[in-house]
Write a protein that holds these residues in place. Structure first.
Motif: not given
Length: 118
Positions: A10, A39, A87, A90, A114-117
Motif C-alpha cells: 500500500t 483491478a 489510484s 491499484s 498493489v493498493t494506491v491510496s
C-alpha cells in the motif's frame, strides 16, 4: 514453471513500488516476459513486457513514462519499477511469459497486490 510476483503493498498516490517476478523452479532467461494487472471487477490487462535480452520494452499507454520494466537474466528475475503511482494503478499484478508483446502464453502464478491510496 511457477512464477511468483512480489513487492506489492500500500502506497500513497505519487509514491513508488518495485515489483519482482521470479520462477519457483526452472528458468525463463530467454523468454519474453510481461507484467499484467487485474483491478477488482475488471479483466486482466498487459502493463509492460520485455524481450529476452532485456533491450526492448513495451508499455501500455497509461503507464508510459511512469513504469519501467527490466530484467536480470543472471538472477532469473523481472522487475517493474512503478513511480508516480495513481489510484487507478491499484490492482493485483501478475507476471508471465508473453508473445507478440501482449499475449500471455505462460501459466499464471501468484500475483501481488498493489493498493494506491489517494
Amino acid at each position: 514453471v511457477q512464477l511468483q510476483a512480489s513487492g506489492g503493498g500500500t502506497v500513497r498516490a505519487g509514491g513508488s513500488l518495485r515489483l519482482s517476478c521470479a520462477p519457483s523452479g526452472g528458468t525463463f532467461s530467454t523468454d519474453d516476459m510481461g507484467w499484467f494487472r487485474q483491478a477488482q471487477g475488471k479483466e486482466r490487462h498487459i502493463v509492460a513486457s520485455i524481450d529476452g535480452s532485456g533491450t526492448r520494452p513495451f508499455y501500455t499507454r497509461s503507464v508510459r513514462g511512469r513504469f519501467t520494466i527490466s530484467r536480470d537474466n543472471a538472477k532469473n528475475t523481472v522487475y517493474l519499477q512503478m513511480n508516480s503511482l495513481k489510484s487507478e494503478d491499484s490492482a493485483i499484478y501478475y507476471c508471465t511469459r508473453v508473445r507478440d508483446w501482449v499475449v500471455p502464453i505462460g501459466s499464471w502464478g501468484h500475483g501481488t497486490l498493489v493498493t494506491v491510496s489517494s
